[in-house]
Write an enzyme that holds these catalytic residues in place. Sequence first.
Site, short mmCIF file in Angstrom:
data_model
loop_
_atom_site.label_atom_id
_atom_site.label_comp_id
_atom_site.label_asym_id
_atom_site.label_seq_id
_atom_site.Cartn_x
_atom_site.Cartn_y
_atom_site.Cartn_z
N LYS A 78 0.88 -1.18 0.00
CA LYS A 78 0.00 0.00 0.00
C LYS A 78 0.91 1.23 0.00
O LYS A 78 1.52 1.58 1.02
CB LYS A 78 -0.92 0.01 1.23
CG LYS A 78 -1.92 1.17 1.20
CD LYS A 78 -2.88 1.10 2.38
CE LYS A 78 -4.06 2.03 2.26
NZ LYS A 78 -3.76 3.40 1.96
N GLU B 258 -0.75 4.67 -7.99
CA GLU B 258 -0.45 5.63 -6.93
C GLU B 258 0.82 6.38 -7.35
O GLU B 258 1.81 5.75 -7.75
CB GLU B 258 -0.22 4.85 -5.63
CG GLU B 258 -0.16 5.67 -4.39
CD GLU B 258 -1.53 5.94 -3.73
OE1 GLU B 258 -2.58 5.65 -4.33
OE2 GLU B 258 -1.51 6.46 -2.61
P1 ATP Z 1 -6.14 5.74 3.15
O1 ATP Z 1 -6.32 7.08 3.80
O2 ATP Z 1 -5.88 4.60 4.06
O3 ATP Z 1 -5.22 5.77 1.96
P2 ATP Z 1 -8.47 5.90 1.49
O4 ATP Z 1 -9.79 6.20 2.11
O5 ATP Z 1 -7.81 6.94 0.66
O6 ATP Z 1 -7.55 5.36 2.63
P3 ATP Z 1 -8.86 3.19 0.95
O7 ATP Z 1 -9.76 2.57 -0.02
O8 ATP Z 1 -9.24 3.06 2.35
O9 ATP Z 1 -8.65 4.69 0.54
O10 ATP Z 1 -7.41 2.60 0.76
C1 ATP Z 1 -6.94 2.40 -0.52
C2 ATP Z 1 -6.08 3.57 -0.97
O11 ATP Z 1 -4.73 3.17 -0.90
C3 ATP Z 1 -6.34 3.89 -2.40
O12 ATP Z 1 -7.27 4.94 -2.52
C4 ATP Z 1 -4.97 4.24 -2.97
O13 ATP Z 1 -4.82 5.65 -2.97
C5 ATP Z 1 -3.98 3.67 -1.98
N1 ATP Z 1 -3.17 2.56 -2.50
C6 ATP Z 1 -1.84 2.44 -2.36
N2 ATP Z 1 -1.38 1.30 -2.89
C7 ATP Z 1 -2.45 0.65 -3.39
C8 ATP Z 1 -2.62 -0.61 -4.06
N3 ATP Z 1 -1.59 -1.41 -4.29
N4 ATP Z 1 -3.88 -0.96 -4.42
C9 ATP Z 1 -4.93 -0.15 -4.18
N5 ATP Z 1 -4.83 1.05 -3.54
C10 ATP Z 1 -3.61 1.44 -3.15
#
Ligand code: ATP
Length: 587
Positions: free
Chosen positions: A259, A309
């Site tokens: 992530k 990302e």
């Molecule tokens: P956070 O604040 O934890 O990033 P969020 O609300 O923006 O959360 P979530 O769906 O909870 O979004 O977490 C996924 C987020 O992580 C995505 O929106 C993306 O920006 C990021 N990300 C980073 N690496 C990855 C990956 N390998 N696959 C999907 N999403 C990823």
Amino acid sequence: MKFKDLCQCYYNLENTQKKLEMVDILAETLAKADEKEIGKISLLTLGKLYPDFVGIELMLAEKMAIKSLALATGKSEKAVQSSLEKIGDLGKTAHNLLENKTQSTLLAFTGQQEIEQYDVLEIWKILDNIAKITGEGSTDKKIRILSGLLSKVTSLEARYISRLIAGNLRTGVAAQLLLEALSKAKTGDRENKEFLERAYNRCSDIEFVSTILYEEGLEVVKQIEVKLFSPIKVMLAQRVSSSEELLERFNGSCSLEYKYDGLRVQIHKKNKDVRLFSRSTENITNQFPDVIQFINDSASKDEFIIEGEIVAFDHEKETILPFQNVSQRKRKHDIDQKISEIPVRVYLFDVLYSDLKSRLDSAYLERRETLKEIIKESNDIRFSHQILAENSDEIDEFFHQAIKDSCEGIMGKSIGEDSVYQAGARGWNWVKYKAGYDAQLSDSFDLVIMGAEYGKGKRAGKYGAFLLGCYDKIEGVYQTFTKIGTGFTDEDLEFFFKELKPLVRDKPKEYQSDIESSIWFDPKIVIEVTGDEITRSRLHSCSRGFMESNLEGLALRFPRFTGRIVDDKAPEQATTNDEIRTIYLKQ
Ligand code: ATP
């Protein structure tokens, strides 16, 4: 449809708090619209002229609105300004001033006043002209057109025109409610909202979806697929707090990816035309000319939509840099200078459209294979690091490696047949498992600043503490979750003081709060916060109604600001009450 009839509907909406009643009121008016105007009516109802991804906004400075109102009413700017200060809302100020003007005009002439009966499309066109005027003398031109318009409309129309130019209609209608009302208006059944929502999540274009519904009917709406240059609402992840739980969620086997802690980007390409969209469907193409170049250099196909990302990257040390670096790339000026100061790398993780077909309904592993056919890896573009895992040791090992490699944690992704891309949803096909060893709670929350108290001592002259809230997606309201005063630097406090203007009127209609904040703000800024524990609370409204006792909500204890202003999330994308409840139940 006459604009004044639409305004009467907005007025009626403003005067009720009940969601179902709001849907009925709006549906009744929308049912009278024809297929040529429904698109623009839908946009205006959300306070917009265009979908967000087009990037054309009306938003005039308050000073310009005051000048226009002064010209339209024959009052001095000072008088308008002081009315505005007293009333606290541009719309109500315009309404009052024009009502008084109409009465005095009537008294003076006891004859007809010159009120024009504009229809909705005419108003949209005039506002669009105002939005598009640029260059020398543009401020004066805008003021001239706007004041001309305000002097010819009814006071009720002036109320909503003024709010449109301030970027907020204050009717309490968000996209979900509008979709439900459109469904009721055109199909007679609010339950068909599900199909409208599906289409809307695929293109983020309310004008397009509502027009298709009115022109061609629900069956054609059901066929709407993704289209290039219309961003797809992003798929989001649920949270887990251990490797065991992660594995359980996927029945013992899943895919893991790093992530990355950067900016999510959706990349649309057709030949040399490449456009980038943020997590909240905003067009960010101009901010990343370097990324456009990387994509053009690495693409093996001409047409596709992919996701990844963007992270700040130190090429000498071959390491990913913290989020604070890449966030500085979100700017409108000095872009070239920042490109060399803060180079970035893109980690791709999904494909949503290729070979002229939507890929949303393909299974995840198939999508990853397709991604590899579209892009050749380079120093600037990589695929997200990925493995398949079947036991919690593998997960723990991958997790620790991810942290060592400067990532936030890992993503678990379903590899089952139904592992489709769920546009706009936070489902269990994706989960995130983040680092948080330093805090008792292993996760952070993205919360909306709802209100504040003025600071004392060192913080005098700024806001000292803030009331923060989460979002309730079903009801479309914000609920209070915590009060925070810790973790802010002087620069943060200055920034909030500049960006957040106190409302003179009561708290916004969409706020559920028993707490009487000294200052209320419109929902605008989302910040990341951690804390020690979620507890039950009689003070806060988060998740009230879902707890054993209807008097209790949930609150975050010992909240701390992480330093991260989440500027790629709109307030409706803040952490939801549902998510907070899930974390609370797992504590
Ligand atoms: P956070 O604040 O934890 O990033 P969020 O609300 O923006 O959360 P979530 O769906 O909870 O979004 O977490 C996924 C987020 O992580 C995505 O929106 C993306 O920006 C990021 N990300 C980073 N690496 C990855 C990956 N390998 N696959 C999907 N999403 C990823």
